[in-house]
Design an enzyme around this catalytic site. Structure first.
Site, PDB file in Angstrom:
ATOM      1  N   SER A 125      21.504  40.710 -39.127  1.00  0.00           N
ATOM      2  CA  SER A 125      21.235  41.927 -38.705  1.00  0.00           C
ATOM      3  C   SER A 125      20.563  41.890 -40.092  1.00  0.00           C
ATOM      4  CB  SER A 125      22.076  42.550 -38.976  1.00  0.00           C
ATOM      5  OG  SER A 125      21.453  43.943 -38.985  1.00  0.00           O
ATOM      6  N   TYR A 149      31.167  45.941 -41.238  1.00  0.00           N
ATOM      7  CA  TYR A 149      30.265  46.285 -39.885  1.00  0.00           C
ATOM      8  C   TYR A 149      29.286  44.752 -40.728  1.00  0.00           C
ATOM      9  CZ  TYR A 149      26.010  44.700 -37.066  1.00  0.00           C
ATOM     10  OH  TYR A 149      25.622  44.319 -36.352  1.00  0.00           O
ATOM     11  N   LYS A 153      28.326  40.238 -40.928  1.00  0.00           N
ATOM     12  CA  LYS A 153      27.726  39.370 -41.233  1.00  0.00           C
ATOM     13  C   LYS A 153      27.182  38.776 -42.369  1.00  0.00           C
ATOM     14  CE  LYS A 153      26.027  40.889 -37.155  1.00  0.00           C
ATOM     15  NZ  LYS A 153      26.390  39.715 -35.817  1.00  0.00           N
TER      16      LYS A 153
HETATM   17  P1  NAD Z   1      26.538  43.428 -27.595  1.00  0.00           P
HETATM   18  O1  NAD Z   1      27.713  44.125 -27.359  1.00  0.00           O
HETATM   19  O2  NAD Z   1      25.490  44.173 -26.151  1.00  0.00           O
HETATM   20  O3  NAD Z   1      27.000  41.612 -26.785  1.00  0.00           O
HETATM   21  C1  NAD Z   1      28.133  41.066 -27.741  1.00  0.00           C
HETATM   22  C2  NAD Z   1      28.978  40.562 -26.561  1.00  0.00           C
HETATM   23  O4  NAD Z   1      29.601  39.800 -26.863  1.00  0.00           O
HETATM   24  C3  NAD Z   1      29.417  41.158 -25.439  1.00  0.00           C
HETATM   25  O5  NAD Z   1      28.873  41.103 -24.650  1.00  0.00           O
HETATM   26  C4  NAD Z   1      30.714  41.657 -25.619  1.00  0.00           C
HETATM   27  O6  NAD Z   1      31.852  41.343 -24.585  1.00  0.00           O
HETATM   28  C5  NAD Z   1      31.437  39.739 -26.663  1.00  0.00           C
HETATM   29  N1  NAD Z   1      32.043  40.309 -27.138  1.00  0.00           N
HETATM   30  C6  NAD Z   1      32.391  40.969 -27.808  1.00  0.00           C
HETATM   31  N2  NAD Z   1      33.484  39.929 -28.738  1.00  0.00           N
HETATM   32  C7  NAD Z   1      33.686  38.941 -27.739  1.00  0.00           C
HETATM   33  C8  NAD Z   1      34.986  38.228 -28.495  1.00  0.00           C
HETATM   34  N3  NAD Z   1      36.229  37.569 -28.964  1.00  0.00           N
HETATM   35  N4  NAD Z   1      34.372  36.963 -27.792  1.00  0.00           N
HETATM   36  C9  NAD Z   1      33.815  37.017 -26.346  1.00  0.00           C
HETATM   37  N5  NAD Z   1      33.149  37.739 -26.526  1.00  0.00           N
HETATM   38  C10 NAD Z   1      33.021  38.492 -27.275  1.00  0.00           C
HETATM   39  O7  NAD Z   1      25.635  43.210 -28.870  1.00  0.00           O
HETATM   40  P2  NAD Z   1      24.425  42.638 -28.670  1.00  0.00           P
HETATM   41  O8  NAD Z   1      23.556  43.952 -28.681  1.00  0.00           O
HETATM   42  O9  NAD Z   1      23.608  42.453 -27.838  1.00  0.00           O
HETATM   43  O10 NAD Z   1      24.226  42.388 -30.096  1.00  0.00           O
HETATM   44  C11 NAD Z   1      24.165  40.577 -30.439  1.00  0.00           C
HETATM   45  C12 NAD Z   1      24.471  40.430 -31.434  1.00  0.00           C
HETATM   46  O11 NAD Z   1      23.517  41.091 -31.935  1.00  0.00           O
HETATM   47  C13 NAD Z   1      26.014  41.070 -32.542  1.00  0.00           C
HETATM   48  O12 NAD Z   1      26.813  40.034 -33.269  1.00  0.00           O
HETATM   49  C14 NAD Z   1      25.547  41.603 -33.423  1.00  0.00           C
HETATM   50  O13 NAD Z   1      25.550  42.593 -34.363  1.00  0.00           O
HETATM   51  C15 NAD Z   1      23.872  41.103 -32.876  1.00  0.00           C
HETATM   52  N6  NAD Z   1      22.716  42.478 -33.488  1.00  0.00           N
HETATM   53  C16 NAD Z   1      23.100  43.618 -32.733  1.00  0.00           C
HETATM   54  C17 NAD Z   1      21.641  44.496 -33.759  1.00  0.00           C
HETATM   55  C18 NAD Z   1      21.520  45.699 -31.879  1.00  0.00           C
HETATM   56  O14 NAD Z   1      20.862  46.911 -32.860  1.00  0.00           O
HETATM   57  N7  NAD Z   1      21.467  45.287 -30.679  1.00  0.00           N
HETATM   58  C19 NAD Z   1      21.361  44.452 -34.493  1.00  0.00           C
HETATM   59  C20 NAD Z   1      21.853  43.102 -35.502  1.00  0.00           C
HETATM   60  C21 NAD Z   1      22.727  42.585 -35.174  1.00  0.00           C
HETATM   61  N1  UFG Z   2      18.202  58.326 -35.293  1.00  0.00           N
HETATM   62  C1  UFG Z   2      17.972  60.225 -35.176  1.00  0.00           C
HETATM   63  N2  UFG Z   2      19.484  60.245 -34.271  1.00  0.00           N
HETATM   64  C2  UFG Z   2      20.130  59.863 -33.161  1.00  0.00           C
HETATM   65  C3  UFG Z   2      20.231  58.316 -32.907  1.00  0.00           C
HETATM   66  C4  UFG Z   2      19.095  57.649 -34.522  1.00  0.00           C
HETATM   67  O1  UFG Z   2      17.193  60.950 -35.595  1.00  0.00           O
HETATM   68  O2  UFG Z   2      20.743  60.239 -32.500  1.00  0.00           O
HETATM   69  C5  UFG Z   2      17.814  58.141 -36.191  1.00  0.00           C
HETATM   70  C6  UFG Z   2      18.262  57.421 -37.894  1.00  0.00           C
HETATM   71  O3  UFG Z   2      18.655  58.467 -38.517  1.00  0.00           O
HETATM   72  C7  UFG Z   2      17.651  56.445 -38.166  1.00  0.00           C
HETATM   73  C8  UFG Z   2      16.353  56.158 -36.796  1.00  0.00           C
HETATM   74  O4  UFG Z   2      16.669  56.999 -35.580  1.00  0.00           O
HETATM   75  O5  UFG Z   2      16.532  56.855 -38.694  1.00  0.00           O
HETATM   76  C9  UFG Z   2      17.591  54.593 -36.796  1.00  0.00           C
HETATM   77  O6  UFG Z   2      19.020  54.718 -36.017  1.00  0.00           O
HETATM   78  P1  UFG Z   2      19.671  53.855 -34.852  1.00  0.00           P
HETATM   79  O7  UFG Z   2      21.224  54.327 -34.927  1.00  0.00           O
HETATM   80  O8  UFG Z   2      18.985  52.993 -33.279  1.00  0.00           O
HETATM   81  O9  UFG Z   2      19.554  52.575 -36.157  1.00  0.00           O
HETATM   82  P2  UFG Z   2      19.372  51.931 -37.078  1.00  0.00           P
HETATM   83  O10 UFG Z   2      18.478  51.952 -38.180  1.00  0.00           O
HETATM   84  O11 UFG Z   2      20.486  53.256 -38.344  1.00  0.00           O
HETATM   85  O12 UFG Z   2      20.570  50.956 -37.600  1.00  0.00           O
HETATM   86  C10 UFG Z   2      20.386  49.921 -36.881  1.00  0.00           C
HETATM   87  C11 UFG Z   2      22.095  49.338 -36.185  1.00  0.00           C
HETATM   88  C12 UFG Z   2      22.687  48.305 -37.001  1.00  0.00           C
HETATM   89  C13 UFG Z   2      21.719  48.618 -37.863  1.00  0.00           C
HETATM   90  C14 UFG Z   2      20.598  48.504 -38.552  1.00  0.00           C
HETATM   91  C15 UFG Z   2      18.949  47.195 -38.182  1.00  0.00           C
HETATM   92  O13 UFG Z   2      22.533  50.304 -35.384  1.00  0.00           O
HETATM   93  O14 UFG Z   2      23.858  47.983 -36.572  1.00  0.00           O
HETATM   94  O15 UFG Z   2      20.065  48.721 -36.764  1.00  0.00           O
HETATM   95  O16 UFG Z   2      19.271  45.999 -37.821  1.00  0.00           O
HETATM   96  F1  UFG Z   2      22.224  47.140 -38.745  1.00  0.00           F
END
Ligand code: NAD
Ligand code: UFG
Length: 337
Positions: A125, A149, A153
């Site tokens: 991330s 978190y 990563k």
């Molecule tokens: P998500 O929660 O939709 O998907 C993760 C999946 O993993 C879920 O289906 C959950 O049931 C499964 N899971 C969790 N723990 C488990 C375990 N112990 N064993 C088996 N399955 C398990 O999340 P996502 O948004 O699809 O994110 C996927 C990956 O990408 C994550 O590692 C997350 O940290 C990373 N990531 C997500 C974002 C974002 O904004 N969505 C940004 C950067 C990185």
């Molecule tokens: N924001 C608002 N109101 C809300 C939610 C968000 O104003 O209700 C603003 C935040 O202040 C920020 C922007 O929208 O300026 C984006 O916020 P998000 O919460 O959607 O995303 P972040 O960039 O804070 O964080 C996300 C994921 C993290 C990840 C990061 C970089 O939540 O896990 O992107 O990948 F690490």
């Protein structure tokens, strides 16, 4: 045919990646414990692609369960999405995050090693950059984190880098995602947050469908063009394609690479809100609030390395991301059931 194990494959990014993998001709095996997703996702993947991936309801902490998957299938590569992902929650229950995201992951890597499967794509991330000293952010920027978190990563990145240094047969691609949003254009797959969303676009979607009253904009006094926070939003379908490119690259290279997946373009909170208003055809109420603790002003990717190594770049812009999110929201008012 190349067989890919997708951990977390019924989740938001995992499910879109399963579609991309099947469409690219891979054989897909899904592992998920369904903690944050639903088995109905598999039917949705089948509706889109005509193929229902083989599914194991297994926890990555369960070594015997993992062994069974590797014994019953000849897994060539793993894409590892499974994990917990809520920043705020990770501050409240750090041990739960370390157990799932670190112990669970090490368990998976150990199992891969024992079954001689040494190709991995890992979901990292942009959070690993903490508060960057400038933008765009390239992969050689310093890394540091401010919450458990983010620490999970960075630790996974370190563990996998050490693993590659210890054994040159490994190939690991660490993909550092920026802000994934949007949904599959069919409206069959998308993000279903648990409870009140923390992230911007899922929150706006609930304002648009009337489930929440107004958007709280966290601060308008940042050093950005309109004072609200700027992020690099990336369409989840583009992100999924990035994983296919990463697998193709991994098939021809050894060692570890960290690669940003973003668009290289930043949008402010108000710009995203206005794009969503266009998509849903109505004005969306908002209120300016205090800054949210821990937020940074601006974050967007330098995408040069993804283009150079993977030949990948994002195709979709913010309007398409909002249209697809809205289409999914309208078609699935109660999530994926
Ligand atoms: P998500 O929660 O939709 O998907 C993760 C999946 O993993 C879920 O289906 C959950 O049931 C499964 N899971 C969790 N723990 C488990 C375990 N112990 N064993 C088996 N399955 C398990 O999340 P996502 O948004 O699809 O994110 C996927 C990956 O990408 C994550 O590692 C997350 O940290 C990373 N990531 C997500 C974002 C974002 O904004 N969505 C940004 C950067 C990185
Ligand atoms: N924001 C608002 N109101 C809300 C939610 C968000 O104003 O209700 C603003 C935040 O202040 C920020 C922007 O929208 O300026 C984006 O916020 P998000 O919460 O959607 O995303 P972040 O960039 O804070 O964080 C996300 C994921 C993290 C990840 C990061 C970089 O939540 O896990 O992107 O990948 F690490």
């Amino acid at each position: 045919m190349t067989t890919v194990l997708v951990t977390g494959g019924t989740g938001y990014i995992g499910s879109h990646t399963c579609v991309a993998l099947i469409e690219a001709g891979y054989d897909v095996v899904v592992l998920d414990n369904l903690y944050n997703s639903n088995e109905a996702v598999l039917g949705r993947i089948e509706q889109i692609t005509g193929t229902r991936p083989k599914f194991y309801r297994t926890d990555i902490l369960d070594r015997q369960g993992l062994d069974r998957i590797f014994e019953e299938n000849k897994i060539d590569a793993v894409i590892h999405f499974a994990g917990y992902k809520a920043v705020g929650e990770s501050v409240q229950i750090p041990l739960t995050y370390y157990e799932n995201n670190i112990s669970g992951s090490v368990n998976l890597y150990q199992c891969m090693k024992d079954h001689n499967c040494k190709t991995l794509v890992f979901s990292s991330s942009a959070t690993v950059y903490g508060a960057p000293k400038s933008v765009p952010i390239s992969e050689d920027f310093e890394t540091h984190t401010t919450n458990p978190y983010g620490a999970t990563k960075l630790m996974n990145e370190q563990i996998l880098t050490d693993l590659c240094h210890s054994d040159e047969e490994w190939t690991v691609i660490l993909l550092r995602y920026f802000n994934p949003i949007g949904a599959h254009k069919s409206g069959l797959l998308g993000e279903v947050p648990n409870g009140i969303p923390n992230n911007l676009v899922p929150y706006i979607a609930r304002v648009a469908n009337g489930q929440l009253e107004f958007l709280r904009v966290w601060g308008n006094d940042y050093p950005t063009p309109d004072g609200t926070g700027v992020r690099d939003y990336i369409h989840v379908v583009d992100l999924a394609d990035g994983h296919i490119c990463a697998l193709k690259y991994a098939a021809e290279h050894k060692g570890v690479e960290m690669i940003n997946l973003g668009t290289g373009v930043g949008y402010s909170v108000l710009e995203v809100l206005h794009a969503y208003e266009k998509a849903c055809g109505k004005e969306l109420p908002y209120k300016i609030m205090e800054r949210r603790p821990g937020d940074i002003a601006t974050c967007y990717a330098d995408t040069t390395k993804a283009k150079r190594l993977l030949g990948w770049e994002a195709k979709y812009g913010i309007d398409q991301m909002c249209e697809d999110s809205w289409n999914f929201t309208v078609k699935n008012p109660d999530g994926i059931k």
